[in-house]
Design a protein around this motif. Sequence first.
Motif, mmCIF file in Angstrom:
data_model
loop_
_atom_site.group_PDB
_atom_site.id
_atom_site.type_symbol
_atom_site.label_atom_id
_atom_site.label_comp_id
_atom_site.label_asym_id
_atom_site.label_seq_id
_atom_site.Cartn_x
_atom_site.Cartn_y
_atom_site.Cartn_z
ATOM 1 N N UNK A 128 0.851 -1.193 0.000
ATOM 2 C CA UNK A 128 0.000 0.000 0.000
ATOM 3 C C UNK A 128 0.885 1.240 0.000
ATOM 4 N N UNK A 129 0.878 1.958 -1.118
ATOM 5 C CA UNK A 129 1.689 3.172 -1.234
ATOM 6 C C UNK A 129 0.993 4.368 -0.605
ATOM 7 N N UNK A 130 -0.332 4.428 -0.705
ATOM 8 C CA UNK A 130 -1.097 5.523 -0.102
ATOM 9 C C UNK A 130 -2.554 5.114 -0.014
ATOM 10 N N UNK A 131 -3.265 5.762 0.887
ATOM 11 C CA UNK A 131 -4.693 5.507 1.012
ATOM 12 C C UNK A 131 -5.381 6.764 1.522
ATOM 13 N N UNK A 132 -6.543 7.050 0.954
ATOM 14 C CA UNK A 132 -7.352 8.179 1.419
ATOM 15 C C UNK A 132 -8.795 7.719 1.532
ATOM 16 N N UNK A 133 -9.527 8.371 2.418
ATOM 17 C CA UNK A 133 -10.947 8.058 2.611
ATOM 18 C C UNK A 133 -11.758 9.331 2.383
ATOM 19 N N UNK A 134 -12.774 9.209 1.541
ATOM 20 C CA UNK A 134 -13.671 10.322 1.254
ATOM 21 C C UNK A 134 -15.103 9.871 1.516
ATOM 22 N N UNK A 135 -16.040 10.779 1.305
ATOM 23 C CA UNK A 135 -17.452 10.459 1.523
ATOM 24 C C UNK A 135 -18.284 10.949 0.357
ATOM 25 N N UNK A 136 -19.318 10.188 0.052
ATOM 26 C CA UNK A 136 -20.213 10.555 -1.032
ATOM 27 C C UNK A 136 -21.641 10.543 -0.497
ATOM 28 N N UNK A 137 -22.418 11.553 -0.865
ATOM 29 C CA UNK A 137 -23.784 11.699 -0.365
ATOM 30 C C UNK A 137 -24.779 11.323 -1.460
ATOM 31 N N UNK A 138 -25.691 10.428 -1.108
ATOM 32 C CA UNK A 138 -26.734 9.986 -2.032
ATOM 33 C C UNK A 138 -28.060 10.596 -1.582
ATOM 34 N N UNK A 139 -28.728 11.289 -2.495
ATOM 35 C CA UNK A 139 -30.010 11.910 -2.150
ATOM 36 C C UNK A 139 -31.162 11.115 -2.747
ATOM 37 N N UNK A 140 -32.169 10.855 -1.909
ATOM 38 C CA UNK A 140 -33.402 10.220 -2.356
ATOM 39 C C UNK A 140 -34.533 11.239 -2.255
ATOM 40 N N UNK A 141 -35.206 11.480 -3.374
ATOM 41 C CA UNK A 141 -36.379 12.341 -3.339
ATOM 42 C C UNK A 141 -37.549 11.602 -2.712
ATOM 43 N N UNK A 142 -38.477 12.359 -2.167
ATOM 44 C CA UNK A 142 -39.680 11.759 -1.593
ATOM 45 C C UNK A 142 -40.399 10.940 -2.660
ATOM 46 N N UNK A 143 -40.729 9.716 -2.324
ATOM 47 C CA UNK A 143 -41.437 8.844 -3.249
ATOM 48 C C UNK A 143 -40.536 8.075 -4.201
ATOM 49 N N UNK A 144 -39.242 8.288 -4.125
ATOM 50 C CA UNK A 144 -38.303 7.618 -5.017
ATOM 51 C C UNK A 144 -37.499 6.570 -4.257
ATOM 52 N N UNK A 145 -37.338 5.408 -4.905
ATOM 53 C CA UNK A 145 -36.535 4.353 -4.305
ATOM 54 C C UNK A 145 -35.071 4.451 -4.710
ATOM 55 N N UNK A 146 -34.785 5.096 -5.851
ATOM 56 C CA UNK A 146 -33.429 5.149 -6.379
ATOM 57 C C UNK A 146 -32.791 6.523 -6.195
ATOM 58 N N UNK A 147 -31.489 6.513 -5.967
ATOM 59 C CA UNK A 147 -30.702 7.739 -5.885
ATOM 60 C C UNK A 147 -29.307 7.456 -6.402
ATOM 61 N N UNK A 148 -28.631 8.479 -6.876
ATOM 62 C CA UNK A 148 -27.266 8.273 -7.348
ATOM 63 C C UNK A 148 -26.452 9.546 -7.207
ATOM 64 N N UNK A 149 -25.128 9.376 -7.261
ATOM 65 C CA UNK A 149 -24.199 10.497 -7.152
ATOM 66 C C UNK A 149 -22.917 10.138 -7.869
ATOM 67 N N UNK A 150 -22.161 11.164 -8.233
ATOM 68 C CA UNK A 150 -20.874 10.974 -8.902
ATOM 69 C C UNK A 150 -19.736 11.176 -7.906
ATOM 70 N N UNK A 151 -18.719 10.330 -8.018
ATOM 71 C CA UNK A 151 -17.555 10.442 -7.137
ATOM 72 C C UNK A 151 -16.274 10.427 -7.943
ATOM 73 N N UNK A 152 -15.178 10.722 -7.272
ATOM 74 C CA UNK A 152 -13.884 10.689 -7.944
ATOM 75 C C UNK A 152 -12.777 10.302 -6.967
ATOM 76 N N UNK A 153 -11.673 9.860 -7.523
ATOM 77 C CA UNK A 153 -10.493 9.494 -6.735
ATOM 78 C C UNK A 153 -9.265 9.826 -7.560
ATOM 79 N N UNK A 154 -8.180 10.134 -6.881
ATOM 80 C CA UNK A 154 -6.958 10.541 -7.569
ATOM 81 C C UNK A 154 -5.759 9.757 -7.051
#
Length: 221
Positions: A128-154
């Motif tokens: 393991x040369x390096x490691x980082x931890x980030x967070x991604x937030x998924x939003x669900x609208x009222x009445x919706x079962x599905x949600x999605x978000x875009x993430x990235x890593x470098x």
Amino acid sequence: MSIAKRLPLALVLLPLLATGCAHDNEITAIGGSIGQEVKRTSCPAVGVAAYTGTVTLFNPPASRDSKAIDVVATLTDLKSQCDDSDTDSPTLATNATFRVVARRSDSHGARDVVLPYYAVVIHGGDKIASKSISRISIHFDDGKLLGEANGQANATVSRADATLPENIRNRLIRKRNAEDVDASIDPMTDPGVRAALNKASFELLVGFQLTNEQLAYNATK
């Protein structure tokens, strides 16, 4: 045991090759008798380590009953771009993008779910040369079962460390004639060549930062 320590034991990648590297750093070698084609660039390969591409949340959290599944999120559409335009730069920079698609069991009310994910650079297959931890937030609208978000890593790695020695590179790209003594010998069978390739290899792995219980659940389902 932490996820970081488990990663070298779970390097079964869902393979997606890094893209965007200059052709000057690309090697295509044809093995002698077996005709195996090997393609390599100095850019890190990018993928998802086994068992960390999905996370399941339960309600209550301690339950593992299928009826208690609250949210299931999956990391998908992993792509990468390696910036190799500046040949004078001592480093190689890779940017990976991905989507997280999540499904919840109850569509009532708007809701946000925050999930931690890691980006780890593996050198030589198991370090393991390096490691980082980030967070991604998924939003669900009222009445919706599905949600999605875009993430990235470098990832940033040393160009020198990721570049094959010239003598190894020459062995891989040298064209052999049928009358050559070693025409039928695949250079990849040479332990020295394999060791050099391994030493110069880097991977950027991404996945959800799981608890031991979540990792065990993924490994057994």
